[in-house]
Scaffold this motif. Structure first.
Motif, short mmCIF file in Angstrom:
data_model
loop_
_atom_site.label_atom_id
_atom_site.label_comp_id
_atom_site.label_asym_id
_atom_site.label_seq_id
_atom_site.Cartn_x
_atom_site.Cartn_y
_atom_site.Cartn_z
N SER A 80 0.82 -1.24 0.00
CA SER A 80 0.00 0.00 0.00
C SER A 80 0.85 1.27 0.00
N ALA B 21 -0.89 4.03 -1.87
CA ALA B 21 -2.13 4.40 -1.17
C ALA B 21 -1.80 5.29 0.04
N ILE B 22 -0.77 4.93 0.81
CA ILE B 22 -0.40 5.72 1.99
C ILE B 22 0.15 7.07 1.53
N ASP B 23 0.94 7.06 0.44
CA ASP B 23 1.48 8.32 -0.10
C ASP B 23 0.37 9.30 -0.46
N VAL C 233 -4.77 7.56 1.40
CA VAL C 233 -6.02 6.81 1.18
C VAL C 233 -6.43 6.13 2.49
#
Lengths: 171, 178
Positions: free
Chosen positions: B126, B129-131, B134
């Motif tokens: 992820s 996604a973390i960047d 999300v």
């Protein structure tokens, strides 16, 4: 943002209620268990894991949550930590992406500062009130027992009371 | 109860009721986005065929990034709209799917049944996604041609959202040659 702040305010009572247990748990986790040079690093990761909120859970930290998303966020924390990024840098990385919402403890600035100020202010106000009442000599007349013989009763109340007494005595 | 006490009660209760009332009508799962207006975090991910795709290579045209998963029913519901959008904006913008907490094999199976005209990228750990901050799926980001995030949609995309935030970024369609 306002919802998050309101959430913090609402969470204050829960934090106050569960604070003792959480502190004890944190202390247990931070107790030295591995006498290796990596120990200090692990402690910082545990602390970061407890400071950051899991985005897919309800009020859980990424260190406590078993959800895959929280575990991936913990991996990101460990990766950045291994790269030599400081605790503040890692926290900034997450707040830049998720906002201050991602911090389980509200920040000590802006609107969220109220979450830190209000409890001690409320406590001080309460203590001042109790102290003032104690000094001025006992409870107010309104707080005294209503059935006291000295209480002023209107005619209806007095009649009702007299009738009730009669019934009790007859029984 | 005298007037002074009533005023004190009101002074204490009104702000508290206001704070509690402010929380009503809001989605407790909604995570505020701090990403709008910022540069889209760069990424280079493999698509489901193993071909690398980087955001930097798409610079110059708007990009619609859609974080999704096969286990997410709202994501499945918005898939038809994304398919239609990708066809409509072909050559003028890009639509990319980024798998969130999902298995590539599952995604291939789903896409075999629901063929997609746009690419889907694998985001192991992820990281992307973390960047992007999300917090669940579906979440979509509208990135303009300069690589700036112009809109974040937490939840299902609608034609209205696309018309308001994505379509204005598109260059006018070239007239078709007869």
């Amino acid at each position: 943002m306002r919802a998050a702040h309101a959430g913090w305010l609402l969470g204050l009572a829960a934090a106050a209620a569960g604070g003792g247990g959480r502190t004890a748990a944190a202390a247990a986790n931070e107790a030295p268990s591995v006498p290796a040079v990596h120990h200090v690093d692990d402690e910082e990761e545990v602390r970061l894991g407890r400071r950051l909120r899991c985005p897919v859970c309800q009020g859980m930290s990424i260190g406590d949550s078993p959800s895959p998303m929280a575990q991936d966020m913990m991996k990101q924390v460990r990766r950045m930590h291994a790269e030599g990024r400081s605790e503040d840098e890692i926290v900034r990385y997450f707040t830049e992406r998720y906002g201050v919402w991602v911090l389980l403890d509200p920040p000590k600035f802006g609107f969220a500062l109220w979450a830190w100020l209000l409890p001690p202010v409320g406590l001080a106000a309460g203590l001042a009130y109790v102290w003032q009442r104690a000094r001025s000599g006992g409870p107010s007349p309104s707080a005294a027992a209503p059935a006291d013989a000295a209480s002023p009763l209107d005619a209806d109340d007095a009649a009702l009371l007299a009738e009730a007494r009669r019934h009790l005595e007859n029984d | 109860m005298n007037i002074k006490r009533s005023l004190w009660m009101a002074l204490c209760c009104v702000p508290l009721l206001w704070a509690l009332g402010a929380g009503f009508g809001r989605d407790p799962h909604a995570v505020p986005s701090t990403m709008v207006g910022k540069a889209a975090p760069p990424f280079s991910l493999l698509d489901l065929n193993g071909t690398p795709v980087s955001l930097a290579a798409l610079r110059g045209q708007p990009v619609l990034l859609n974080f999704w998963a096969t286990w997410c029913y709202p994501c499945q519901a918005e898939h038809a709209l994304l398919q239609a959008t990708a066809r409509q904006v072909e050559g003028r913008a890009h639509v990319l799917g980024i798998l969130y907490q999902d298995d590539a094999a599952q995604a291939r199976r789903f896409l075999a049944e629901h063929p997609s005209p746009y690419r889907h990228l694998q985001d192991g750990n992820s990281t992307t996604a973390i960047d992007y901050g999300v917090a669940g799926v579906p979440e979509s980001f509208v990135v303009d041609g300069n690589g700036i995030i112009r809109h974040k949609q937490a939840g299902v995309l609608t034609p209205e959202v696309l018309a308001e935030h994505f379509v204005p970024l598109l260059a006018p369609a070239k007239p078709r040659t007869p």
